[in-house]
Design an enzyme around this catalytic site. Structure first.
Site, PDB file in Angstrom:
ATOM      1  N   GLU A   1      53.725 153.997  76.674  1.00  0.00           N
ATOM      2  CA  GLU A   1      53.635 152.564  76.410  1.00  0.00           C
ATOM      3  C   GLU A   1      54.854 151.822  76.944  1.00  0.00           C
ATOM      4  O   GLU A   1      55.954 152.364  77.000  1.00  0.00           O
ATOM      5  CB  GLU A   1      53.582 152.302  74.899  1.00  0.00           C
ATOM      6  CG  GLU A   1      52.268 152.574  74.239  1.00  0.00           C
ATOM      7  CD  GLU A   1      52.364 152.282  72.748  1.00  0.00           C
ATOM      8  OE1 GLU A   1      52.312 151.098  72.379  1.00  0.00           O
ATOM      9  OE2 GLU A   1      52.503 153.238  71.967  1.00  0.00           O
TER      10      GLU A   1
ATOM     11  N   HIS B   1      47.887 150.956  69.790  1.00  0.00           N
ATOM     12  CA  HIS B   1      48.983 150.542  68.917  1.00  0.00           C
ATOM     13  C   HIS B   1      48.511 149.446  67.952  1.00  0.00           C
ATOM     14  O   HIS B   1      49.115 148.369  67.850  1.00  0.00           O
ATOM     15  CB  HIS B   1      50.174 150.038  69.734  1.00  0.00           C
ATOM     16  CG  HIS B   1      51.489 150.183  69.026  1.00  0.00           C
ATOM     17  ND1 HIS B   1      52.585 150.768  69.593  1.00  0.00           N
ATOM     18  CD2 HIS B   1      51.884 149.813  67.774  1.00  0.00           C
ATOM     19  CE1 HIS B   1      53.595 150.743  68.749  1.00  0.00           C
ATOM     20  NE2 HIS B   1      53.189 150.169  67.618  1.00  0.00           N
TER      21      HIS B   1
ATOM     22  N   ARG C   1      55.805 156.214  66.685  1.00  0.00           N
ATOM     23  CA  ARG C   1      56.224 155.793  68.013  1.00  0.00           C
ATOM     24  C   ARG C   1      55.822 156.864  69.021  1.00  0.00           C
ATOM     25  O   ARG C   1      55.940 158.069  68.746  1.00  0.00           O
ATOM     26  CB  ARG C   1      57.740 155.561  68.073  1.00  0.00           C
ATOM     27  CG  ARG C   1      58.190 154.303  67.331  1.00  0.00           C
ATOM     28  CD  ARG C   1      57.708 153.041  68.015  1.00  0.00           C
ATOM     29  NE  ARG C   1      58.177 151.815  67.393  1.00  0.00           N
ATOM     30  CZ  ARG C   1      57.473 151.091  66.531  1.00  0.00           C
ATOM     31  NH1 ARG C   1      56.269 151.495  66.162  1.00  0.00           N
ATOM     32  NH2 ARG C   1      57.968 149.963  66.046  1.00  0.00           N
TER      33      ARG C   1
END
Length: 309
Positions: A256, A284, A227
Site C-alpha cells: 500500500e 484497508h 498494517r
C-alpha cells in the site's frame, strides 16, 4: 487557536470546533512543501494520512501545540521529535475498534465457510456441497498479537463464538473476561487462528516472517487488519502454498501507499493473493464504517476540547 485540517473528515469536527471558537482552515490539496511553508501559522493540525509529519515538517511548526490524527496509527508522525518539541499527540482508536472487530469476524466466517466461493459457484450454475464443507470457529484457539482497543474488541466478539482467545502484548496484566495473556512462545504453540492488532514500528516491521511462521506449531488461519508491513508477504505466500497458512484474511497490504489510498507495487506475490481461493483481500476498510467515521471524529473533537477549552 488556529487549526489546519489537512484531510476531509466528518463535518462534526468543523461544526463543533467552530462552536467552541477555534479558527479553522481546510487545505486538502496543497503539497507537502506548500504545507511546510505555512505550518508555522497554526496552533494545531488535524490529519488522517495524506502528508507525513516528519522531522523537517515538525521543526517548521514553530507554534504547533497538538497533532490530532483521526484514526489509530501514528506512524506518519515522527513521534520522538514531536514529543521533544512538546507537541501533544492525539488519536482516536476508540472510534473504529468495533468496526475492525466485526471485520475480523466477517472475514474469518467468509473464508472458513467458503461463503464467497460457494456463492459465486451457485451463481454460475455449479452446485458443490462436499467441496464447500466449512470449518467452525467454535472451539478454536485464537491468538491475538496486541491487546489495545482493537484487540480487546476482537476478543469480545470471538469469545462469543466459543473461541478460546489468548493474546500477547508488551504491557503486563491485561487479561480480562474475554482473553488470557500469554507469552509469544505460548501463543505460537497454541493458536489455530492468528490476528494482528499492533502499530507499525521498527520492532513490528515484518514481525510475521518466515521464521515466525515456522515457529507456529499448528497450521493456522491468518488475519491482518493492522498494517501491511507487519507481514512479509513473500513469507506468507510461501506458507499458503505449503498449507502452513490455511487461509489469509488481509485488509492491509505490504504494498500500500503510505496514504493507504492505493497499491503502489504489483508483483507475483500480490498476484497470488489476489487470485487465491484461500485469500480475502479488502482495501484497508476494516475501520471504515459509516458509524466509525462519526465516532473517530467525535473522539478527536472531545479530546481537543478537553485539552484546550
Amino acid at each position: 487557536m488556529k487549526i489546519l485540517l489537512l484531510d476531509k473528515n466528518h463535518p462534526l469536527i468543523t461544526e463543533q470546533l467552530l462552536a467552541k471558537n477555534f479558527i479553522l482552515e481546510e487545505d486538502f490539496t496543497s503539497t507537502y512543501d506548500e504545507v511546510c511553508d505555512k505550518i508555522k501559522n497554526y496552533d494545531g493540525i488535524i490529519i488522517r494520512s495524506r502528508i507525513p509529519l516528519d522531522k523537517n515538517f515538525l521543526e517548521k511548526a514553530e507554534d504547533l501545540k497538538f497533532i490530532a490524527r483521526v484514526g489509530a496509527g501514528m506512524e506518519n508522525i515522527d513521534i520522538p521529535v514531536a514529543e521533544k518539541l512538546g507537541i501533544q499527540l492525539i488519536n482516536s482508536p476508540e472510534g473504529n475498534r468495533d468496526s475492525v472487530a466485526e471485520h475480523v469476524v466477517g472475514m474469518l466466517l467468509i473464508v472458513m465457510n467458503r461463503l464467497f466461493i460457494a456463492s459465486q459457484e451457485v451463481k454460475n450454475g455449479i452446485w458443490k456441497r462436499e467441496e464447500n464443507r466449512g470449518d467452525e470457529l467454535l472451539g478454536k484457539t485464537v491468538g491475538l498479537i496486541g491487546y489495545g482497543n482493537m484487540g480487546k474488541a476482537t476478543a469480545k466478539r470471538l469469545s462469543g463464538f466459543g473461541c478460546k482467545v489468548i493474546f500477547h502484548d508488551l504491557l503486563p496484566d491485561l487479561s480480562d473476561e474475554f482473553a488470557s495473556q500469554v507469552t509469544l512462545e505460548e501463543l505460537k504453540q497454541s493458536a489455530e487462528i492468528l490476528s494482528l492488532h499492533i502499530p507499525l514500528t521498527a520492532e513490528t516491521h515484518y514481525l510475521v516472517d518466515e521464521t515466525f511462521i515456522k515457529e507456529m506449531k499448528n497450521n493456522f488461519y491468518f488475519v491482518n487488519t493492522a498494517r501491511g508491513k507487519n507481514v512479509k508477504t513473500k513469507s506468507l505466500v510461501e506458507a499458503m502454498k505449503s498449507g502452513k497458512v490455511k487461509a489469509a484474511c488481509l485488509d492491509v497490504l505490504e504494498y500500500e501507499k503510505s496514504s493507504f489510498e492505493n497499491i503502489e507495487t504489483e508483483n507475483e506475490d500480490l498476484n497470488y493473493l489476489l487470485q487465491s481461493e484461500n485469500a480475502i483481500v479488502t482495501p484497508h476498510i476494516a475501520g471504515w464504517t459509516h458509524q466509525s467515521k462519526e465516532k473517530l471524529a467525535q473522539f478527536i473533537v472531545d479530546k481537543i476540547i478537553a485539552s484546550y477549552c
